[in-house]
Motif scaffolding. Structure first.
Motif, PDB file in Angstrom:
ATOM      1  N   ALA A   1     120.257  74.543  13.552  1.00  9.76           N
ATOM      2  CA  ALA A   1     119.864  75.530  12.545  1.00  9.76           C
ATOM      3  C   ALA A   1     119.585  76.885  13.178  1.00  9.76           C
ATOM      4  N   THR A   2     118.863  76.886  14.306  1.00  4.87           N
ATOM      5  CA  THR A   2     118.531  78.166  14.951  1.00  4.87           C
ATOM      6  C   THR A   2     119.776  78.825  15.522  1.00  4.87           C
ATOM      7  N   LEU A   3     120.636  78.040  16.187  1.00  4.75           N
ATOM      8  CA  LEU A   3     121.860  78.607  16.753  1.00  4.75           C
ATOM      9  C   LEU A   3     122.846  78.997  15.660  1.00  4.75           C
ATOM     10  N   GLY A   4     122.941  78.163  14.621  1.00  8.89           N
ATOM     11  CA  GLY A   4     123.892  78.437  13.540  1.00  8.89           C
ATOM     12  C   GLY A   4     123.578  79.739  12.829  1.00  8.89           C
TER      13      GLY A   4
ATOM     14  N   LEU B   1     124.425  64.857  18.215  1.00  8.96           N
ATOM     15  CA  LEU B   1     125.560  65.729  17.929  1.00  8.96           C
ATOM     16  C   LEU B   1     125.763  65.903  16.421  1.00  8.96           C
ATOM     17  N   VAL B   2     125.575  64.820  15.683  1.00 11.31           N
ATOM     18  CA  VAL B   2     125.652  64.913  14.225  1.00 11.31           C
ATOM     19  C   VAL B   2     124.632  65.925  13.712  1.00 11.31           C
ATOM     20  N   GLY B   3     123.401  65.814  14.213  1.00 11.52           N
ATOM     21  CA  GLY B   3     122.356  66.728  13.794  1.00 11.52           C
ATOM     22  C   GLY B   3     122.654  68.168  14.156  1.00 11.52           C
ATOM     23  N   LEU B   4     123.277  68.375  15.310  1.00 10.34           N
ATOM     24  CA  LEU B   4     123.611  69.727  15.764  1.00 10.34           C
ATOM     25  C   LEU B   4     124.507  70.421  14.740  1.00 10.34           C
ATOM     26  N   GLY B   5     125.544  69.710  14.292  1.00 12.10           N
ATOM     27  CA  GLY B   5     126.437  70.295  13.299  1.00 12.10           C
ATOM     28  C   GLY B   5     125.801  70.414  11.938  1.00 12.10           C
TER      29      GLY B   5
ATOM     30  N   PHE C   1     117.348  64.844  13.962  1.00 13.63           N
ATOM     31  CA  PHE C   1     116.614  66.037  13.551  1.00 13.63           C
ATOM     32  C   PHE C   1     116.370  66.985  14.726  1.00 13.63           C
ATOM     33  N   ILE C   2     116.301  66.447  15.942  1.00 14.56           N
ATOM     34  CA  ILE C   2     116.242  67.330  17.114  1.00 14.56           C
ATOM     35  C   ILE C   2     117.516  68.176  17.168  1.00 14.56           C
ATOM     36  N   GLY C   3     118.657  67.518  16.966  1.00 13.83           N
ATOM     37  CA  GLY C   3     119.922  68.250  16.908  1.00 13.83           C
ATOM     38  C   GLY C   3     119.943  69.238  15.759  1.00 13.83           C
TER      39      GLY C   3
END
Length: 450
Positions: free
Chosen positions: A79-82, A124-128, A72-74
């Motif tokens: 979410a903000t960058l996307g 990394l999973v969370g980032l995507g 969830f940190i990712g």
């Protein structure tokens, strides 16, 4: 001499809003929805994998909480960058890239041998994953005809139930089958890496976004393909009109605009709803299999209960999809949140198998219906030039709560057990229901294309 004038941004938007729902809309909804379902499968799988790894690796509840929270940190960062990237680079490009990132990272998770490597890959999973969800809802909302836009987005969100159900089936049949069952579950989560290529080449860019960037001719061509499918002949353009000035054109300007006088209340209200719903939803559903195991049910039985509870998500979405165009966004969202609060309290105090399943199904029904309404209203309350940023930052801020929730659950369980834990979740749902009334309800209205 043929008329070669380009249409205006307003006519592009109007033509999209007036279209009937076509096969191209269905293809776009399905294409985005499958990506959404695969996202849900990944998030759902971790709840079952945590229960298995806690037994197999001897993890503490704190270790298990961090495996959930680091994802969830990712997601918060993604979410903000996307959202920012979607407003800058386009919806489709970011959508495909995010699917690729988290699909590869999920597949790699099947090979890990210890906690540290798993934590890195879950980030990394969370980032995507975090970047994909708000971008997908923004993308689909910009194609949907105005009169059914809310319903279309709730249907998109309903793919989440399909993905979570797939996760529950994998959790029930695959994970308990062997010591490496959780590895096979992660390997199945790599499917999105392949699907990303289909998304990249098979779906069009948002005409609204193209028009907002001055690429009117491209936008016109895409809208024309939808009109051809529908048998609609647009009126010829009679004048060339430059794109209207976007409300915000730089990253800093977009972030500042979220808090100007026009958008301040809706941004604050939206962030409160996202925070509260994320805390309650992920705190409950990530931990339900483990809570049932702690209550004395074996792994297979607790997974079976969770599968039954998960199936109630689909009728929740179906009812929300109907009501959102009847009652409107705010009423549907707030009523489903109140239903979630009542269900959470009953689930926390249930002790028999029948009561656990019934209250769990009610919680699943109301909570996922609320999620559908939330994803429908989020992209609608901002103009096109700010839509990805607004939706992305709301989701990103909400993920702060989803980071805290898995870590807070063990503490609350020690403090007062399941009754206290689910009473806290109920209070969060009530707070979200109140905050929902600060949102703008655009049922049946055109999107703001500034």
């Amino acid at each position: 001499m043929a008329n070669t004038a380009l249409p205006s941004r307003a006519s592009i938007a109007g033509r999209l809003d007036e279209l009937p729902f076509t096969r191209r809309h269905l293809r776009l909804l399905t294409g985005s929805g499958v990506g959404w379902a695969l996202d849900a499968m990944d998030v759902g799988l971790i709840s079952f994998i945590l229960a298995a790894l806690t037994q197999q690796w001897g993890l503490t509840k704190t270790d298990a909480g961090w495996i959930a929270s680091v994802g969830f940190i990712g997601m918060a960062l993604g979410a903000t960058l996307g959202g920012l990237l979607a407003d800058r680079l386009g919806r489709r490009q970011v959508f495909a890239l995010t699917l690729l990132i988290y699909g590869i990272a999920t597949g790699a998770s099947a090979l890990v041998g210890g906690l540290a490597a798993l934590l890195v890959l879950r980030f990394l999973v969370g980032l995507g994953l975090g970047a994909e969800l708000p971008v997908a809802s923004t993308y689909v909302s910009e194609f949907a005809p105005a009169r059914i836009r809310g319903r279309v987005i709730v249907i998109l969100e309903a793919f989440w139930a399909l993905g979570w159900t797939a996760a529950a089936l994998i959790g029930f049949f695959v994970i308990p089958a062997s010591d490496d069952g959780w590895r096979w579950a992660f390997a199945l989560g790599a499917i999105p890496a392949v699907y990303a290529l289909i998304v990249r080449w098979g779906l069009p860019e948002s005409p609204r976004w193209l028009a907002s960037r001055g690429r009117i001719a491209e936008a016109d061509r895409i809208v024309s393909t939808f009109e051809t499918d529908a048998g609609v002949v647009p009126e010829p353009a009679i004048r060339r009109e430059p794109p209207s000035r976007a409300i915000a054109v730089t990253t800093r300007a977009r972030l500042t605009t979220l808090w100007n006088a026009e958008f301040r209340l809706r941004t604050l209200s939206l962030w409160v709803v996202w925070l509260c719903v994320n805390f309650a939803y992920y705190g409950a559903f990530i931990w339900i299999p483990s809570i049932l195991v702690d209550a004395g049910f074996d792994l297979v039985r607790s997974f079976g209960f969770t599968l039954i509870i998960t199936l109630a998500q689909l009728p929740g979405y179906a009812v929300a999809a109907w009501l959102i165009e009847v009652w409107g966004r705010r009423s549907t969202l707030s009523i489903f949140l109140v239903g979630s609060a009542v269900s959470a309290v009953f689930f926390g105090t249930s002790t028999t198998e029948t009561a656990i399943i019934a209250s769990g199904m009610a919680l699943s029904f109301f909570n996922l219906g609320a999620w559908g309404a939330l994803y429908a209203v989020t992209p609608e309350i901002y103009p096109t030039s700010l839509r990805g940023t607004g939706a992305g930052w709301a989701a990103g801020i909400g993920r702060i709560a989803s980071i805290i929730a898995p870590l807070a659950v063990p503490v609350l369980l020690v403090a007062g057990g399941a009754p206290v834990l689910f009473a806290v979740f109920g209070a969060c749902f009530v707070a979200a229901a109140v905050a929902a009334w600060g949102l703008v309800d655009r049922r049946g209205e055109a999107l703001d294309d500034r």
